[in-house]
Design an enzyme around this catalytic site. Sequence first.
Site, PDB file in Angstrom:
ATOM      1  N   CYS A   1       0.819  -1.227   0.000  1.00  0.00           N
ATOM      2  CA  CYS A   1       0.000   0.000   0.000  1.00  0.00           C
ATOM      3  C   CYS A   1       0.849   1.273   0.000  1.00  0.00           C
ATOM      4  O   CYS A   1       1.890   1.329   0.638  1.00  0.00           O
ATOM      5  CB  CYS A   1      -0.868   0.053   1.240  1.00  0.00           C
ATOM      6  SG  CYS A   1      -1.902  -1.369   1.463  1.00  0.00           S
TER       7      CYS A   1
ATOM      8  N   ARG B   1       5.380  -0.331  -5.622  1.00  0.00           N
ATOM      9  CA  ARG B   1       5.286  -1.099  -4.378  1.00  0.00           C
ATOM     10  C   ARG B   1       4.332  -2.287  -4.504  1.00  0.00           C
ATOM     11  O   ARG B   1       4.362  -3.190  -3.680  1.00  0.00           O
ATOM     12  CB  ARG B   1       4.826  -0.187  -3.238  1.00  0.00           C
ATOM     13  CG  ARG B   1       5.849   0.894  -2.895  1.00  0.00           C
ATOM     14  CD  ARG B   1       5.229   1.941  -2.016  1.00  0.00           C
ATOM     15  NE  ARG B   1       4.881   1.431  -0.704  1.00  0.00           N
ATOM     16  CZ  ARG B   1       5.605   1.605   0.391  1.00  0.00           C
ATOM     17  NH1 ARG B   1       6.723   2.270   0.317  1.00  0.00           N
ATOM     18  NH2 ARG B   1       5.218   1.118   1.536  1.00  0.00           N
TER      19      ARG B   1
ATOM     20  N   TRP C   1      -3.209  -2.757  -1.330  1.00  0.00           N
ATOM     21  CA  TRP C   1      -2.844  -4.149  -1.589  1.00  0.00           C
ATOM     22  C   TRP C   1      -3.709  -4.950  -0.636  1.00  0.00           C
ATOM     23  O   TRP C   1      -3.549  -4.850   0.581  1.00  0.00           O
ATOM     24  CB  TRP C   1      -1.361  -4.330  -1.273  1.00  0.00           C
ATOM     25  CG  TRP C   1      -0.708  -5.520  -1.898  1.00  0.00           C
ATOM     26  CD1 TRP C   1      -0.302  -5.652  -3.191  1.00  0.00           C
ATOM     27  CD2 TRP C   1      -0.329  -6.738  -1.243  1.00  0.00           C
ATOM     28  NE1 TRP C   1       0.294  -6.862  -3.382  1.00  0.00           N
ATOM     29  CE2 TRP C   1       0.293  -7.556  -2.209  1.00  0.00           C
ATOM     30  CE3 TRP C   1      -0.453  -7.232   0.054  1.00  0.00           C
ATOM     31  CZ2 TRP C   1       0.787  -8.821  -1.926  1.00  0.00           C
ATOM     32  CZ3 TRP C   1       0.039  -8.490   0.337  1.00  0.00           C
ATOM     33  CH2 TRP C   1       0.654  -9.273  -0.644  1.00  0.00           C
TER      34      TRP C   1
ATOM     35  N   ASN D   1      -2.321   2.317   5.810  1.00  0.00           N
ATOM     36  CA  ASN D   1      -1.430   1.188   5.511  1.00  0.00           C
ATOM     37  C   ASN D   1      -1.263   0.391   6.788  1.00  0.00           C
ATOM     38  O   ASN D   1      -1.189   0.974   7.873  1.00  0.00           O
ATOM     39  CB  ASN D   1      -0.029   1.675   5.111  1.00  0.00           C
ATOM     40  CG  ASN D   1       0.000   2.250   3.721  1.00  0.00           C
ATOM     41  OD1 ASN D   1      -0.999   2.206   3.005  1.00  0.00           O
ATOM     42  ND2 ASN D   1       1.145   2.806   3.350  1.00  0.00           N
ATOM     43  N   GLY D   2      -1.143  -0.917   6.688  1.00  0.00           N
ATOM     44  CA  GLY D   2      -0.958  -1.738   7.871  1.00  0.00           C
ATOM     45  C   GLY D   2      -2.174  -2.617   8.091  1.00  0.00           C
ATOM     46  O   GLY D   2      -3.040  -2.736   7.226  1.00  0.00           O
TER      47      GLY D   2
ATOM     48  N   LYS E   1      14.379 -15.370  -8.834  1.00  0.00           N
ATOM     49  CA  LYS E   1      14.182 -14.331  -9.871  1.00  0.00           C
ATOM     50  C   LYS E   1      13.295 -14.873 -10.985  1.00  0.00           C
ATOM     51  O   LYS E   1      12.368 -14.214 -11.416  1.00  0.00           O
ATOM     52  CB  LYS E   1      15.511 -13.940 -10.509  1.00  0.00           C
ATOM     53  CG  LYS E   1      16.430 -12.916  -9.937  1.00  0.00           C
ATOM     54  CD  LYS E   1      16.028 -11.530  -9.758  1.00  0.00           C
ATOM     55  CE  LYS E   1      15.070 -11.311  -8.626  1.00  0.00           C
ATOM     56  NZ  LYS E   1      15.590 -11.244  -7.306  1.00  0.00           N
TER      57      LYS E   1
ATOM     58  N   GLU F   1       9.645 -15.296  -9.855  1.00  0.00           N
ATOM     59  CA  GLU F   1       8.979 -14.018  -9.599  1.00  0.00           C
ATOM     60  C   GLU F   1       8.494 -13.348 -10.883  1.00  0.00           C
ATOM     61  O   GLU F   1       7.387 -12.845 -10.927  1.00  0.00           O
ATOM     62  CB  GLU F   1       9.948 -13.042  -8.907  1.00  0.00           C
ATOM     63  CG  GLU F   1      10.137 -13.283  -7.440  1.00  0.00           C
ATOM     64  CD  GLU F   1      11.095 -12.261  -6.827  1.00  0.00           C
ATOM     65  OE1 GLU F   1      10.771 -11.719  -5.764  1.00  0.00           O
ATOM     66  OE2 GLU F   1      12.173 -12.012  -7.399  1.00  0.00           O
TER      67      GLU F   1
ATOM     68  N   HIS G   1      19.950 -37.553  -5.054  1.00  0.00           N
ATOM     69  CA  HIS G   1      19.173 -38.132  -3.954  1.00  0.00           C
ATOM     70  C   HIS G   1      17.671 -37.948  -4.162  1.00  0.00           C
ATOM     71  O   HIS G   1      16.916 -37.971  -3.198  1.00  0.00           O
ATOM     72  CB  HIS G   1      19.604 -37.518  -2.620  1.00  0.00           C
ATOM     73  CG  HIS G   1      21.029 -37.843  -2.259  1.00  0.00           C
ATOM     74  ND1 HIS G   1      21.464 -39.124  -2.063  1.00  0.00           N
ATOM     75  CD2 HIS G   1      22.118 -37.047  -2.098  1.00  0.00           C
ATOM     76  CE1 HIS G   1      22.762 -39.111  -1.785  1.00  0.00           C
ATOM     77  NE2 HIS G   1      23.189 -37.854  -1.806  1.00  0.00           N
TER      78      HIS G   1
ATOM     79  N   LYS H   1       6.591  -4.976  -3.625  1.00  0.00           N
ATOM     80  CA  LYS H   1       8.003  -4.658  -3.442  1.00  0.00           C
ATOM     81  C   LYS H   1       8.387  -4.753  -1.976  1.00  0.00           C
ATOM     82  O   LYS H   1       9.465  -5.224  -1.627  1.00  0.00           O
ATOM     83  CB  LYS H   1       8.276  -3.244  -3.972  1.00  0.00           C
ATOM     84  CG  LYS H   1       9.710  -2.765  -3.800  1.00  0.00           C
ATOM     85  CD  LYS H   1      10.664  -3.589  -4.636  1.00  0.00           C
ATOM     86  CE  LYS H   1      12.111  -3.194  -4.493  1.00  0.00           C
ATOM     87  NZ  LYS H   1      13.008  -4.308  -4.886  1.00  0.00           N
TER      88      LYS H   1
END
Length: 605
Positions: free
Chosen positions: A2, A27, A73, A99-100, A484, A487, A503, A600
């Site tokens: 957010c 973000r 988000w 946010n939070g 990477k 993602e 194995h 992010k």
Amino acid sequence: MCGIVGYVGPQNAVPLLLEGLHQLEYRGYDSAGIAVTDSGGLQVVKTAGKVSNLRKIVPAALAASSGIAHTRWATHGEPNDRNAHPHTDERRRIAIVHNGVLENSEQLRAQLTADGVQLASETDSEVLAHLISRSEATTLEDAVREALHQVEGTYGIIVLDADRPGELVAARRGSPIVLGVGDQEMLIASDVAALVRYTQTVIYLDDDELATVSADGYHTSTMDAESTTKFPTSVDLTSDEYELGSHPDFMHKEIHEQRAAVDRCLRGRLDRRFMSARLDGIGLSPREYQQIRRVKLLGCGSAYYAGQVGAGMIEELARIPADAEPASEFRYRNPVIDSDTLYVAISQSGETLDTLAAVHELKRKGGRVIGLVNVVSSSIARECGSGIFLHAGPEASVAATKSFTNMSVALALLALELGRVRDLSLAEGRRLVQGLDDLPGHIDEILGAEEEIASIAKRYANAEHMFFIGRVRGWPVAREGAQKLKEISYIHAEAYQSSELKHGPLALIDPNMPTVAVVPDDELLSKNISTIEEIKARGGPIIAVTDADLPSGLVTDVIRIPRAQPELAAITLSVPLQLFSYHLAKTLGRDIDRPRNLAKSVTVE
Ligand code: G6P
């Protein structure tokens, strides 16, 4: 995750808020909205989807001198128009962005419903608008304070009151809030990225601090209504650093900034007299360095894998037992905290909640923790109080690239310094200082081979699964390489220690399962060649990333990089894998900078 922006001043707040949201897009978010006050009262426009969607539905004539904005988000309630921020009270007098996560929101929602309040969304955040609106306090700041005393959890908020158009109130606990001081105008944001276009003078709020801002200034106070004194600082960033320039996306830009980023990380930190490193920010004396019996590195995602690179270097160069652990697990296993251990919290953003919580757990138990952080003044940097700044510059792409490299370089410096106060000889120190000095040039050379790496990557775009393998120094490189690829390309990629392949996972090798083999030119080279032979015998395509001369015909494709000092090879071996994933994902047409489902900086659990 957010993002928050607020503005009060003589300019029209609307375009400014939209631009601020655009700067925070990196973000990660799934809906966006703004609220402004003008003569017609509170105007709220919000929508699921991108900031560009929001721009389309904001009335062209909308103008106001103050407002707040948000990219959300989803945590509580799906990403739709209703759950997008800002949220308002029933009278549409108060608007908030948050946010939070509010942990007691279910309880508070039930209480409000029992009192006859109609909640408009499924979010935890909305309760704040109602609580503030119902307060009988005479100032907005007091009403906000009163509401915050009733909530549990984390927040960074801005509150707008239609009855007090020239004023905004912000507060933080566990979620960053920074004030931007302009000329007869004030901005508020969750990230300086939204501010630097307008001002370089900023004030970071502390946890449990509130700020009331108006065009001509600000006042800060505690949750107990005691005034606090804040000193503005200057951010050493310009808006150019947040622009793409000639690059197609931020990941490409940031991969190509690595030479300069590594230069900055090393600047002034190589001690050529004693062939050691100089890390003044850690604040430990040589005697204290000597007393360290163990090093534990904590981080999430790529920061965790960088920690694993660092643990290897610390054990090799300083002969101190070292290991990395995901910070997200740490606090839940009631860890034994040892006073002879140096704990290192690693984070690009400095805001990852899991890493911050690990730092809190460590401090509560009396552990000694330093930060390895990119964003100066971030929560983790401030909570740790000492450490090593990465100096990678702003990183906007979700996939970490230059920050991962600089984490590894900073940990190499730490390993060198820890080594030199112990048994690492002057000659060995010289060899490593030279090796570190060579890094920027080597990175340049690797980046110069981009086209070649891209053409190899394109050949594997049809793969559904891929293995990444490495041994000892190559193992964290393989893990980061697989991370990477997952993602940004959404191809299933799994990392294995080369020695573990036989194995179990060897059963999966066939012509449709390509393997990326990380092959440092070290004493394990022949072992790595044997593993490659085993894969080859089963028809598996192999892409080797190596600084060694491999026998011709051994692998399907080879990405050859300059030879590094063996202890530092993990740093350079990681760079071509960034380009490999990047071009593979590009071939598949992925949204490189904003991969699905990811943010992010993950500031919630
Ligand atoms: C998120 C990102 C990862 C990143 C991790 C840690 O999960 O998607 O790319 O590595 O957070 O971020 P930090 O800012 O703490 O380094």
